[in-house]
Design a protein around this motif. Structure first.
Motif, mmCIF file in Angstrom:
data_model
loop_
_atom_site.group_PDB
_atom_site.id
_atom_site.type_symbol
_atom_site.label_atom_id
_atom_site.label_comp_id
_atom_site.label_asym_id
_atom_site.label_seq_id
_atom_site.Cartn_x
_atom_site.Cartn_y
_atom_site.Cartn_z
ATOM 1 N N GLY A 70 -27.484 -43.327 -46.938
ATOM 2 C CA GLY A 70 -27.937 -42.040 -47.457
ATOM 3 C C GLY A 70 -28.519 -42.083 -48.844
ATOM 4 N N ALA A 71 -29.055 -43.244 -49.266
ATOM 5 C CA ALA A 71 -29.738 -43.291 -50.563
ATOM 6 C C ALA A 71 -30.840 -42.229 -50.576
ATOM 7 C CB ALA A 71 -30.320 -44.682 -50.797
ATOM 8 N N TRP A 72 -31.122 -41.712 -51.756
ATOM 9 C CA TRP A 72 -32.029 -40.566 -51.873
ATOM 10 C C TRP A 72 -33.042 -40.825 -52.991
ATOM 11 C CZ3 TRP A 72 -33.072 -36.780 -48.736
ATOM 12 C CH2 TRP A 72 -33.717 -35.639 -49.201
ATOM 13 N N PRO A 73 -34.316 -40.477 -52.784
ATOM 14 C CA PRO A 73 -35.342 -40.735 -53.804
ATOM 15 C C PRO A 73 -35.123 -39.929 -55.088
ATOM 16 C CG PRO A 73 -36.261 -39.496 -51.952
ATOM 17 C CD PRO A 73 -34.861 -39.857 -51.578
ATOM 18 N N THR A 74 -35.601 -40.484 -56.180
ATOM 19 C CA THR A 74 -35.484 -39.818 -57.478
ATOM 20 C C THR A 74 -36.667 -38.892 -57.761
ATOM 21 O OG1 THR A 74 -36.550 -41.686 -58.587
ATOM 22 C CG2 THR A 74 -34.133 -41.701 -58.490
ATOM 23 N N VAL A 111 -27.679 -43.091 -55.144
ATOM 24 C CA VAL A 111 -26.790 -43.677 -54.133
ATOM 25 C C VAL A 111 -26.414 -42.670 -53.044
ATOM 26 C CG1 VAL A 111 -25.883 -45.425 -55.686
ATOM 27 C CG2 VAL A 111 -24.695 -43.216 -55.489
ATOM 28 N N GLY A 112 -26.816 -41.441 -53.195
ATOM 29 C CA GLY A 112 -26.550 -40.403 -52.209
ATOM 30 C C GLY A 112 -27.435 -39.200 -52.487
ATOM 31 N N LEU A 113 -27.206 -38.148 -51.733
ATOM 32 C CA LEU A 113 -28.003 -36.935 -51.879
ATOM 33 C C LEU A 113 -27.781 -36.308 -53.249
ATOM 34 C CD1 LEU A 113 -29.832 -34.699 -50.750
ATOM 35 C CD2 LEU A 113 -27.761 -33.626 -49.836
ATOM 36 N N LEU A 165 -34.225 -25.679 -53.270
ATOM 37 C CA LEU A 165 -34.515 -26.905 -52.523
ATOM 38 C C LEU A 165 -33.300 -27.452 -51.777
ATOM 39 C CD1 LEU A 165 -36.681 -28.723 -55.226
ATOM 40 C CD2 LEU A 165 -37.492 -27.522 -53.179
ATOM 41 N N THR A 166 -32.151 -26.824 -51.934
ATOM 42 C CA THR A 166 -30.905 -27.367 -51.382
ATOM 43 C C THR A 166 -30.946 -27.484 -49.865
ATOM 44 O OG1 THR A 166 -29.648 -26.538 -53.265
ATOM 45 C CG2 THR A 166 -28.400 -27.057 -51.259
ATOM 46 N N GLU A 167 -31.296 -26.433 -49.163
ATOM 47 C CA GLU A 167 -31.310 -26.470 -47.688
ATOM 48 C C GLU A 167 -32.253 -27.548 -47.173
ATOM 49 O OE1 GLU A 167 -29.739 -24.994 -45.141
ATOM 50 O OE2 GLU A 167 -28.540 -23.518 -46.214
ATOM 51 N N GLN A 168 -33.454 -27.607 -47.738
ATOM 52 C CA GLN A 168 -34.461 -28.578 -47.321
ATOM 53 C C GLN A 168 -33.970 -30.004 -47.583
ATOM 54 O OE1 GLN A 168 -38.165 -28.011 -49.407
ATOM 55 N NE2 GLN A 168 -38.855 -30.069 -48.985
ATOM 56 N N ARG A 169 -33.427 -30.244 -48.759
ATOM 57 C CA ARG A 169 -32.924 -31.579 -49.094
ATOM 58 C C ARG A 169 -31.744 -31.952 -48.206
ATOM 59 N NH1 ARG A 169 -33.444 -31.110 -55.689
ATOM 60 N NH2 ARG A 169 -35.609 -31.865 -55.778
ATOM 61 N N LEU A 170 -30.861 -31.027 -47.978
ATOM 62 C CA LEU A 170 -29.694 -31.284 -47.140
ATOM 63 C C LEU A 170 -30.106 -31.644 -45.718
ATOM 64 C CD1 LEU A 170 -26.631 -31.358 -47.046
ATOM 65 C CD2 LEU A 170 -26.651 -28.904 -46.610
ATOM 66 N N GLU A 171 -31.030 -30.905 -45.168
ATOM 67 C CA GLU A 171 -31.504 -31.170 -43.808
ATOM 68 C C GLU A 171 -32.162 -32.550 -43.715
ATOM 69 O OE1 GLU A 171 -31.569 -30.624 -39.922
ATOM 70 O OE2 GLU A 171 -30.730 -29.141 -41.288
ATOM 71 N N TRP A 197 -31.676 -35.126 -45.668
ATOM 72 C CA TRP A 197 -30.649 -36.155 -45.880
ATOM 73 C C TRP A 197 -29.811 -36.371 -44.623
ATOM 74 C CZ3 TRP A 197 -25.142 -35.710 -46.921
ATOM 75 C CH2 TRP A 197 -24.564 -36.881 -47.408
ATOM 76 N N LEU A 198 -29.408 -35.285 -43.990
ATOM 77 C CA LEU A 198 -28.624 -35.410 -42.748
ATOM 78 C C LEU A 198 -29.435 -36.129 -41.676
ATOM 79 C CD1 LEU A 198 -26.814 -31.962 -42.731
ATOM 80 C CD2 LEU A 198 -25.765 -34.210 -43.092
ATOM 81 N N GLN A 199 -30.726 -35.848 -41.610
ATOM 82 C CA GLN A 199 -31.594 -36.574 -40.680
ATOM 83 C C GLN A 199 -31.618 -38.061 -41.022
ATOM 84 O OE1 GLN A 199 -33.256 -35.670 -37.942
ATOM 85 N NE2 GLN A 199 -32.779 -33.493 -38.016
ATOM 86 N N SER A 200 -31.634 -38.376 -42.318
ATOM 87 C CA SER A 200 -31.726 -39.776 -42.743
ATOM 88 C C SER A 200 -30.463 -40.572 -42.438
ATOM 89 C CB SER A 200 -32.069 -39.867 -44.230
ATOM 90 O OG SER A 200 -30.941 -39.626 -45.048
ATOM 91 N N ILE A 201 -29.312 -39.908 -42.371
ATOM 92 C CA ILE A 201 -28.061 -40.631 -42.075
ATOM 93 C C ILE A 201 -27.656 -40.511 -40.606
ATOM 94 C CG2 ILE A 201 -27.233 -40.394 -44.449
ATOM 95 C CD1 ILE A 201 -25.211 -38.282 -43.402
#
Length: 180
Positions: free
Chosen positions: A127-131, A148-150, A160-166, A168-172
């Motif tokens: 679940g690494a996440w871009p900067t 190292v995570g969302l 942006l929380t909902e979009q980022r969360l969705e 990230w969940l797709q990525s893991i």
């Protein structure tokens, strides 16, 4: 029993709110109800092959806990109880909350503490996440150019929380054997 344990530490309730946002996307057979680490035991955490761990970063890069002026115990007090838990074979994803404007020098630093702790005990962290899309000066939670995570900033980028969360969940999803 659920396959994914969802544990969080919190001070203001924002990390708990995100945990609830995550949980509402899954049924009880897939994910357990979110559990604040101030009410958890090492056995609670150890029973899951998949874990999502959430933390805010408080003050100048601190985990939530009594020394960070939290009203209740949190990650700071719970991690020592997990010293003997073997994370080998466990897949862990981490999400963190921080304030990139007010605390630009230590944005999301608490995530690295959880990351290092589980890595040292054999976990596979996903679940690494871009900067990109964040404005901060420094973060200990950036490894190999990614968080190292969302990374969530409910103070400055709550929209942006909902979009980022969705995303990230797709990525893991594949690492957690999830069908989303």
């Amino acid at each position: 029993m659920a396959r994914i344990g969802l544990f969080f530490g919190s001070n203001t309730g924002k990390t708990r709110k995100v945990a609830k946002m995550i949980k509402k996307r899954f049924d009880d057979a897939t994910m357990a109800d979110p559990l604040n680490v101030n009410r958890a035991t090492p056995e609670d955490l150890a029973q899951y092959p998949f874990l999502i761990l959430g933390t805010p970063t408080l003050g100048e890069g601190l985990l939530p806990g009594l020394s960070a002026d939290c009203e209740n115990e949190s990650w700071e007090e719970f991690l020592p109880k997990l010293q003997d838990v073997d994370f080998s074979g466990k897949t862990v994803a981490i999400y963190g909350l921080g304030d990139q404007i007010g605390y630009a020098e230590e944005f999301l630093d608490a995530m690295i503490v959880l990351y290092d702790f589980v890595i040292e005990r054999g976990a596979k962290v996903v679940g690494a996440w871009p900067t990109e899309g964040y404005e901060f000066s420094h973060s200990e939670a950036v490894v190999d150019g990614q968080f190292v995570g969302l990374a969530l900033d409910l103070d400055n980028q709550s929209g942006l929380t909902e979009q980022r969360l969705e995303a990230w969940l797709q990525s893991i999803a594949a690492d957690f054997d999830l069908a989303l």
